[in-house]
Motif scaffolding. Sequence first.
Motif, PDB file in Angstrom:
ATOM      1  N   MET A   1      15.183  -2.836  23.164  1.00  0.00           N
ATOM      2  CA  MET A   1      14.362  -1.748  22.390  1.00  0.00           C
ATOM      3  C   MET A   1      14.545  -0.404  23.000  1.00  0.00           C
ATOM      4  SD  MET A   1      10.399  -1.422  22.169  1.00  0.00           S
ATOM      5  CE  MET A   1       9.800   0.339  21.685  1.00  0.00           C
ATOM      6  N   THR A   2      14.892   0.688  22.146  1.00  0.00           N
ATOM      7  CA  THR A   2      15.003   1.896  22.684  1.00  0.00           C
ATOM      8  C   THR A   2      14.020   3.041  21.775  1.00  0.00           C
ATOM      9  OG1 THR A   2      16.633   2.380  20.776  1.00  0.00           O
ATOM     10  CG2 THR A   2      17.434   1.773  22.890  1.00  0.00           C
ATOM     11  N   THR A   3      13.675   4.136  22.150  1.00  0.00           N
ATOM     12  CA  THR A   3      13.029   5.066  21.588  1.00  0.00           C
ATOM     13  C   THR A   3      13.596   5.672  20.461  1.00  0.00           C
ATOM     14  OG1 THR A   3      13.610   6.659  23.245  1.00  0.00           O
ATOM     15  CG2 THR A   3      11.528   5.280  23.642  1.00  0.00           C
ATOM     16  N   GLU A   4      12.907   6.547  19.684  1.00  0.00           N
ATOM     17  CA  GLU A   4      13.543   7.465  18.595  1.00  0.00           C
ATOM     18  C   GLU A   4      14.731   8.053  19.251  1.00  0.00           C
ATOM     19  OE1 GLU A   4      10.531   9.700  17.187  1.00  0.00           O
ATOM     20  OE2 GLU A   4       9.348   7.945  16.203  1.00  0.00           O
ATOM     21  N   ASN A   5      14.767   8.771  20.515  1.00  0.00           N
ATOM     22  CA  ASN A   5      16.073   9.358  20.779  1.00  0.00           C
ATOM     23  C   ASN A   5      16.881   8.659  21.663  1.00  0.00           C
ATOM     24  OD1 ASN A   5      15.086   8.971  23.511  1.00  0.00           O
ATOM     25  ND2 ASN A   5      14.264  11.030  23.832  1.00  0.00           N
ATOM     26  N   GLY A   6      16.740   7.253  21.531  1.00  0.00           N
ATOM     27  CA  GLY A   6      17.707   6.218  21.881  1.00  0.00           C
ATOM     28  C   GLY A   6      17.593   5.942  23.628  1.00  0.00           C
ATOM     29  N   SER A   7      16.649   6.316  24.024  1.00  0.00           N
ATOM     30  CA  SER A   7      16.364   6.178  25.467  1.00  0.00           C
ATOM     31  C   SER A   7      15.558   4.641  25.665  1.00  0.00           C
ATOM     32  CB  SER A   7      15.842   7.130  26.448  1.00  0.00           C
ATOM     33  OG  SER A   7      14.600   7.626  25.738  1.00  0.00           O
ATOM     34  N   SER A   8      15.637   4.229  26.717  1.00  0.00           N
ATOM     35  CA  SER A   8      14.661   2.901  27.029  1.00  0.00           C
ATOM     36  C   SER A   8      13.179   3.450  27.262  1.00  0.00           C
ATOM     37  CB  SER A   8      15.017   2.269  28.333  1.00  0.00           C
ATOM     38  OG  SER A   8      16.332   1.825  28.338  1.00  0.00           O
ATOM     39  N   PRO A   9      12.321   2.868  26.594  1.00  0.00           N
ATOM     40  CA  PRO A   9      10.907   3.207  26.608  1.00  0.00           C
ATOM     41  C   PRO A   9      10.442   3.273  27.912  1.00  0.00           C
ATOM     42  CG  PRO A   9      11.028   1.118  25.762  1.00  0.00           C
ATOM     43  CD  PRO A   9      12.250   1.360  25.772  1.00  0.00           C
ATOM     44  N   SER A  10       9.448   4.448  28.043  1.00  0.00           N
ATOM     45  CA  SER A  10       8.645   4.575  29.428  1.00  0.00           C
ATOM     46  C   SER A  10       7.400   3.572  29.214  1.00  0.00           C
ATOM     47  CB  SER A  10       8.417   6.021  29.434  1.00  0.00           C
ATOM     48  OG  SER A  10       7.533   6.223  30.698  1.00  0.00           O
ATOM     49  N   ILE A  11       7.290   2.840  30.441  1.00  0.00           N
ATOM     50  CA  ILE A  11       6.076   2.136  30.184  1.00  0.00           C
ATOM     51  C   ILE A  11       5.253   2.210  31.346  1.00  0.00           C
ATOM     52  CG2 ILE A  11       5.697  -0.595  30.149  1.00  0.00           C
ATOM     53  CD1 ILE A  11       8.043  -1.089  28.888  1.00  0.00           C
ATOM     54  N   VAL A  12       3.715   2.179  30.993  1.00  0.00           N
ATOM     55  CA  VAL A  12       3.079   2.479  31.994  1.00  0.00           C
ATOM     56  C   VAL A  12       1.974   1.141  32.076  1.00  0.00           C
ATOM     57  CG1 VAL A  12       0.867   3.649  32.923  1.00  0.00           C
ATOM     58  CG2 VAL A  12       2.973   4.965  31.736  1.00  0.00           C
ATOM     59  N   VAL A  13       1.780   0.551  33.072  1.00  0.00           N
ATOM     60  CA  VAL A  13       0.879  -0.471  33.341  1.00  0.00           C
ATOM     61  C   VAL A  13      -0.213   0.044  34.148  1.00  0.00           C
ATOM     62  CG1 VAL A  13       0.580  -2.938  34.357  1.00  0.00           C
ATOM     63  CG2 VAL A  13       2.690  -2.148  33.164  1.00  0.00           C
ATOM     64  N   VAL A  14      -1.732  -0.188  33.333  1.00  0.00           N
ATOM     65  CA  VAL A  14      -2.763   0.067  34.084  1.00  0.00           C
ATOM     66  C   VAL A  14      -3.688  -1.110  34.736  1.00  0.00           C
ATOM     67  CG1 VAL A  14      -4.947   1.521  34.063  1.00  0.00           C
ATOM     68  CG2 VAL A  14      -3.144   2.119  32.541  1.00  0.00           C
ATOM     69  N   GLY A  15      -3.857  -1.248  36.109  1.00  0.00           N
ATOM     70  CA  GLY A  15      -4.227  -2.266  36.616  1.00  0.00           C
ATOM     71  C   GLY A  15      -3.382  -3.139  37.661  1.00  0.00           C
ATOM     72  N   GLY A  16      -3.561  -2.968  38.828  1.00  0.00           N
ATOM     73  CA  GLY A  16      -2.717  -3.713  39.820  1.00  0.00           C
ATOM     74  C   GLY A  16      -3.143  -4.962  40.261  1.00  0.00           C
ATOM     75  N   GLY A  17      -3.655  -5.767  39.287  1.00  0.00           N
ATOM     76  CA  GLY A  17      -3.744  -7.287  39.572  1.00  0.00           C
ATOM     77  C   GLY A  17      -2.545  -8.351  39.290  1.00  0.00           C
ATOM     78  N   LEU A  18      -3.132  -9.268  39.183  1.00  0.00           N
ATOM     79  CA  LEU A  18      -2.076 -10.488  38.837  1.00  0.00           C
ATOM     80  C   LEU A  18      -1.302 -10.150  37.464  1.00  0.00           C
ATOM     81  CD1 LEU A  18      -0.670 -13.006  39.918  1.00  0.00           C
ATOM     82  CD2 LEU A  18      -2.351 -14.292  38.962  1.00  0.00           C
ATOM     83  N   ALA A  19      -1.899  -9.916  36.364  1.00  0.00           N
ATOM     84  CA  ALA A  19      -1.492  -9.668  35.109  1.00  0.00           C
ATOM     85  C   ALA A  19      -0.471  -8.303  35.193  1.00  0.00           C
ATOM     86  CB  ALA A  19      -2.434  -9.532  34.206  1.00  0.00           C
ATOM     87  N   GLY A  20      -0.878  -7.401  35.682  1.00  0.00           N
ATOM     88  CA  GLY A  20       0.007  -6.092  35.691  1.00  0.00           C
ATOM     89  C   GLY A  20       1.349  -6.320  36.848  1.00  0.00           C
ATOM     90  N   ALA A  21       0.958  -7.011  37.726  1.00  0.00           N
ATOM     91  CA  ALA A  21       2.258  -7.219  38.562  1.00  0.00           C
ATOM     92  C   ALA A  21       3.208  -8.388  37.816  1.00  0.00           C
ATOM     93  CB  ALA A  21       1.927  -7.905  39.924  1.00  0.00           C
ATOM     94  N   SER A  22       2.763  -9.273  37.195  1.00  0.00           N
ATOM     95  CA  SER A  22       3.436 -10.022  36.591  1.00  0.00           C
ATOM     96  C   SER A  22       4.118  -9.331  35.316  1.00  0.00           C
ATOM     97  CB  SER A  22       2.836 -11.481  35.857  1.00  0.00           C
ATOM     98  OG  SER A  22       1.860 -11.891  36.716  1.00  0.00           O
ATOM     99  N   ALA A  23       3.674  -8.622  34.610  1.00  0.00           N
ATOM    100  CA  ALA A  23       4.167  -7.794  33.717  1.00  0.00           C
ATOM    101  C   ALA A  23       5.389  -6.969  34.249  1.00  0.00           C
ATOM    102  CB  ALA A  23       3.152  -6.870  32.948  1.00  0.00           C
ATOM    103  N   VAL A  24       5.197  -6.110  35.176  1.00  0.00           N
ATOM    104  CA  VAL A  24       6.312  -5.480  35.680  1.00  0.00           C
ATOM    105  C   VAL A  24       7.601  -6.287  36.158  1.00  0.00           C
ATOM    106  CG1 VAL A  24       4.681  -3.295  36.209  1.00  0.00           C
ATOM    107  CG2 VAL A  24       5.596  -4.769  38.075  1.00  0.00           C
ATOM    108  N   ARG A  25       7.183  -7.262  36.947  1.00  0.00           N
ATOM    109  CA  ARG A  25       8.145  -8.130  37.179  1.00  0.00           C
ATOM    110  C   ARG A  25       9.229  -8.686  35.951  1.00  0.00           C
ATOM    111  NH1 ARG A  25       7.271 -12.934  41.250  1.00  0.00           N
ATOM    112  NH2 ARG A  25       5.639 -13.318  39.771  1.00  0.00           N
ATOM    113  N   GLU A  26       8.215  -9.157  34.951  1.00  0.00           N
ATOM    114  CA  GLU A  26       9.060  -9.582  33.841  1.00  0.00           C
ATOM    115  C   GLU A  26       9.773  -8.532  32.965  1.00  0.00           C
ATOM    116  OE1 GLU A  26       8.958 -12.614  32.798  1.00  0.00           O
ATOM    117  OE2 GLU A  26       9.787 -12.679  30.777  1.00  0.00           O
ATOM    118  N   LEU A  27       9.231  -7.270  32.983  1.00  0.00           N
ATOM    119  CA  LEU A  27      10.026  -6.178  32.311  1.00  0.00           C
ATOM    120  C   LEU A  27      11.485  -5.967  33.118  1.00  0.00           C
ATOM    121  CD1 LEU A  27       7.148  -3.555  32.020  1.00  0.00           C
ATOM    122  CD2 LEU A  27       8.301  -4.510  30.179  1.00  0.00           C
TER     123      LEU A  27
END
Length: 411
Positions: A1-27
């Motif tokens: 997936m890319t943004t309108e200007n063709g770059s990879s999207p910037s992703i912010v995860v709020v919350g450093g628990g198990l769900a947050g960490a699992s998400a960044v690893r998966e990304l």
Amino acid sequence: MTTENGSSPSIVVVGGGLAGASAVRELREAGHDGPISLVAAEPHPPYERPPLSKGILLGTAEAESAQVLETQWYADHDVSLFTGTAVTGLDPAAGQVLLGDTHLAYDRLLLATGSVPRRLPELDAHHLPVTYLRILEESVALRGWLVGATDGHLLIVGAGWIGLEIASAARQAGIRVTVVDPADQPLLKVLGPEVAPYFAALHRSHDVDLRLGVTVQEALADGAVMLSDGDTVRPDLIAVGIGVAPDDRLARAAGLAVEDGVLVDASLRTSDPRIFAAGDVANHDHPVLGRRIRVEHWDTAIHQGRAAARAMLGQGAPYERLPYFFTDQYDMGIEYVGSVGPDGYDEVAIRGDDLVAGLSALWIKDGVIVAGMHANDWDAIDDLRALVGGPAPEGTTDPEVTLGDLASRLG
Ligand SMILES: Cc1cc2nc3c(=O)[nH]c(=O)nc-3n(C[C@H](O)[C@H](O)[C@H](O)COP(=O)(O)OP(=O)(O)OC[C@H]3O[C@@H](n4cnc5c(N)ncnc54)[C@H](O)[C@@H]3O)c2cc1C
């Protein structure tokens, strides 16, 4: 997936628990090469909470072993990890999370802010020695107390999973334990009156003074606690485990749809198409269960974190996994899969009559097995996973028919 200007999207995860960490690893595992920030209010990199009431409390596991990913992982994978940093607000229109005077811009945002313990203000107000058990520091401090409090007396308020795991660790440390709960059985809401008494028997067999149908009536100024059964106890410490509430404050303040957690669709997207939620805070429109459910379990934090990551990359799919959880108490562990809905169940098929010796239970509603559990029968989980969610095969209520035989009767 890319943004309108063709770059990879910037992703912010709020919350450093198990769900947050699992998400960044998966990304990163899914190949996302754009910026990722993980903002964690606690001063540690993300860690798992189950050891807080098990290994760490028992003294069999080090605090560090609970960490989800090694600290170096974040730098190695170019993830900006902000610890000890609370997000103070969201600006969905501008695509920003606010960190006090500064902000982070996002194209996609994941809310993984978890939940916070419900408190008993009447105890807090009297400055009694009270602990909750949600964060690492509380676990380490409680372990220290268990080790040092020879002849100590621990009053546990709440006979839920956390309260009973604390009771188990405390008894194994030789502490005198009283547990009070307003319900007639421990874990009654989850297990029902057929299975819950086995847990009462387990704890009483370990000399826990389990007082059911009893609440804390009044905290007295001299440190004593009056119970609703008329007794007065004088604990050295009170541990409160009366459940948690979703930490949906950021979402609520930002105007997202919130009701007992952040409302998300089947693919974990909130009412704002750029914002997703996962884990304890997410109130999910479950496509298989056909109703909304908010799950406060380890397995859901992992798998919803991963699923939300894929959804943020435009690879979203309905999150269909059934709830699953486990607990360990004394020399007994259980696994439970599925969910009994608000309409309850018609009957429970129980095999075995003792948790430690091995027991299983299947909850049946309208001819469908809606949930299943085993205790100390560690080969059973695959059969339970096969059975739960489907029609009850012939022999389901016959204790002579094994779970394996039942599973083999599925079409
Ligand atoms: C003692 C204990 C034992 C458990 N045992 C089991 C078990 O045996 N089996 C099981 O299935 N489940 C168990 N659980 C439940 C399981 O740990 C949770 O379901 C899981 O931790 C949920 O993960 P999460 O990432 O959604 O939320 P959390 O773990 O709550 O993490 C959310 C994080 O977000 C942070 N945060 C919140 N707001 C902000 C903000 N504004 N800015 C930045 N950060 C923020 C919080 O500080 C927190 O660190 C246990 C829980 C506890 C407390």
